[in-house]
Design a protein around this motif. Sequence first.
Motif, PDB file in Angstrom:
ATOM      1  N   LYS A 169      32.207  49.306  42.101  1.00 48.33           N
ATOM      2  CA  LYS A 169      33.061  48.142  42.228  1.00 48.33           C
ATOM      3  C   LYS A 169      33.708  48.126  43.607  1.00 48.33           C
ATOM      4  O   LYS A 169      33.881  49.139  44.272  1.00 48.33           O
ATOM      5  CB  LYS A 169      34.129  48.153  41.138  1.00 48.33           C
ATOM      6  CG  LYS A 169      33.543  47.885  39.758  1.00 48.33           C
ATOM      7  CD  LYS A 169      34.646  47.696  38.752  1.00 48.33           C
ATOM      8  CE  LYS A 169      34.060  47.305  37.413  1.00 48.33           C
ATOM      9  NZ  LYS A 169      35.105  47.073  36.409  1.00 48.33           N
TER      10      LYS A 169
ATOM     11  N   TRP B  80      42.731  41.035  43.051  1.00 46.07           N
ATOM     12  CA  TRP B  80      41.470  41.443  42.423  1.00 46.07           C
ATOM     13  C   TRP B  80      40.741  42.470  43.280  1.00 46.07           C
ATOM     14  O   TRP B  80      40.133  43.419  42.757  1.00 46.07           O
ATOM     15  CB  TRP B  80      40.596  40.220  42.193  1.00 46.07           C
ATOM     16  CG  TRP B  80      39.230  40.524  41.677  1.00 46.07           C
ATOM     17  CD1 TRP B  80      38.867  40.811  40.389  1.00 46.07           C
ATOM     18  CD2 TRP B  80      38.011  40.564  42.434  1.00 46.07           C
ATOM     19  NE1 TRP B  80      37.514  41.016  40.304  1.00 46.07           N
ATOM     20  CE2 TRP B  80      36.966  40.876  41.546  1.00 46.07           C
ATOM     21  CE3 TRP B  80      37.716  40.357  43.783  1.00 46.07           C
ATOM     22  CZ2 TRP B  80      35.640  40.989  41.963  1.00 46.07           C
ATOM     23  CZ3 TRP B  80      36.400  40.480  44.195  1.00 46.07           C
ATOM     24  CH2 TRP B  80      35.378  40.790  43.285  1.00 46.07           C
ATOM     25  N   THR B  81      40.798  42.320  44.587  1.00 44.02           N
ATOM     26  CA  THR B  81      40.151  43.270  45.484  1.00 44.02           C
ATOM     27  C   THR B  81      40.684  44.676  45.263  1.00 44.02           C
ATOM     28  O   THR B  81      39.932  45.655  45.248  1.00 44.02           O
ATOM     29  CB  THR B  81      40.371  42.856  46.953  1.00 44.02           C
ATOM     30  OG1 THR B  81      39.759  41.587  47.183  1.00 44.02           O
ATOM     31  CG2 THR B  81      39.762  43.873  47.914  1.00 44.02           C
TER      32      THR B  81
ATOM     33  N   GLN C  56      40.483  45.383  40.639  1.00 47.14           N
ATOM     34  CA  GLN C  56      39.428  44.868  39.774  1.00 47.14           C
ATOM     35  C   GLN C  56      38.989  45.858  38.706  1.00 47.14           C
ATOM     36  O   GLN C  56      38.366  45.469  37.714  1.00 47.14           O
ATOM     37  CB  GLN C  56      38.219  44.414  40.589  1.00 47.14           C
ATOM     38  CG  GLN C  56      37.554  45.513  41.389  1.00 47.14           C
ATOM     39  CD  GLN C  56      36.409  44.974  42.211  1.00 47.14           C
ATOM     40  OE1 GLN C  56      35.311  44.752  41.696  1.00 47.14           O
ATOM     41  NE2 GLN C  56      36.649  44.732  43.481  1.00 47.14           N
TER      42      GLN C  56
ATOM     43  N   SER D 116      31.117  38.926  40.900  1.00 47.77           N
ATOM     44  CA  SER D 116      31.870  39.385  42.065  1.00 47.77           C
ATOM     45  C   SER D 116      31.418  38.669  43.337  1.00 47.77           C
ATOM     46  O   SER D 116      32.234  38.349  44.206  1.00 47.77           O
ATOM     47  CB  SER D 116      31.741  40.902  42.230  1.00 47.77           C
ATOM     48  OG  SER D 116      30.406  41.273  42.494  1.00 47.77           O
TER      49      SER D 116
ATOM     50  N   HIS E 184      33.677  36.131  45.813  1.00 50.31           N
ATOM     51  CA  HIS E 184      33.713  36.229  47.277  1.00 50.31           C
ATOM     52  C   HIS E 184      33.357  34.898  47.931  1.00 50.31           C
ATOM     53  O   HIS E 184      33.993  34.487  48.912  1.00 50.31           O
ATOM     54  CB  HIS E 184      32.730  37.309  47.753  1.00 50.31           C
ATOM     55  CG  HIS E 184      33.276  38.694  47.685  1.00 50.31           C
ATOM     56  ND1 HIS E 184      33.288  39.437  46.526  1.00 50.31           N
ATOM     57  CD2 HIS E 184      33.844  39.485  48.633  1.00 50.31           C
ATOM     58  CE1 HIS E 184      33.829  40.618  46.764  1.00 50.31           C
ATOM     59  NE2 HIS E 184      34.169  40.679  48.025  1.00 50.31           N
TER      60      HIS E 184
END
Length: 258
Positions: A2, A92-93, A96, A144, A148
């Motif tokens: 991740k 979230w970065t 996550q 994901s 982005h």
Amino acid sequence: MKLSGFLAVLFLVYTERSGFGMCHPKPACRYPPSQWCRSLEIAIECRVEKQCMEVNATRPNQAVPGVSVTLYYESLCPDCREFITQQLFPTWTMLQDIMAVTLVPYGNAKELRSANSPFTCQHGEPECRGNMIEACILHLTEHSLAFHIIYCMEASADVLSAAQSCLRLYAPSVPWSRVDSCVKGDLGYQLMRANALMTRALNPAHTHVPWITFNGEYTEENEDKAMSSLFQLVCRLYKGVKPPACTGAPVRLDRSFC
């Protein structure tokens, strides 16, 4: 691996080992940094096995449910764009591993009976197109990557004109023609209808966007906190052992210099 794990490895290896911005040889391997911890074999080839093991050891217990964050939004809404770029994506970065994000581009749009224009949007036809582009990207790409791409679009000066370049940057294997076909065809319409149904099913009914639910529930208190510090709210709502990012606990690797 991740993104949070990748960022931890990339940042800590570069800063602790070589000093950020100073000289450091690239690992002698054929894999990009995002793949370094994908398997033990790759980690060994890229000479980051110890770092990957340490990063993996700090991950939260996957048996504990993460915090589910659902954002109901519009692609051209200024407040939605600000929340995505300044709160949701950065949080979230970093978190996550303990949160899941669902994006529902529709907001205050309305369905019409017209075959030529099946939806009307608060910020006009360009927003309807932006909503549908993002709905198609969410459908056609891995989650994901889609996040982005949508962040890239929403952070750009012109959301719509940035769509193709953002797609090419983060999902080069997905040709723009597939997105365009989705937007112009029945698939895009069906995706938007599904988003419309999700939005209309909200209880309480939404009165504005961005509209944010946590674990399927909406409260004004949580939304207020999310708008000012989503990171702190997610850390507080998570029921498992807090990850180092939440507690501020340092993760130290071998220190050396070049």
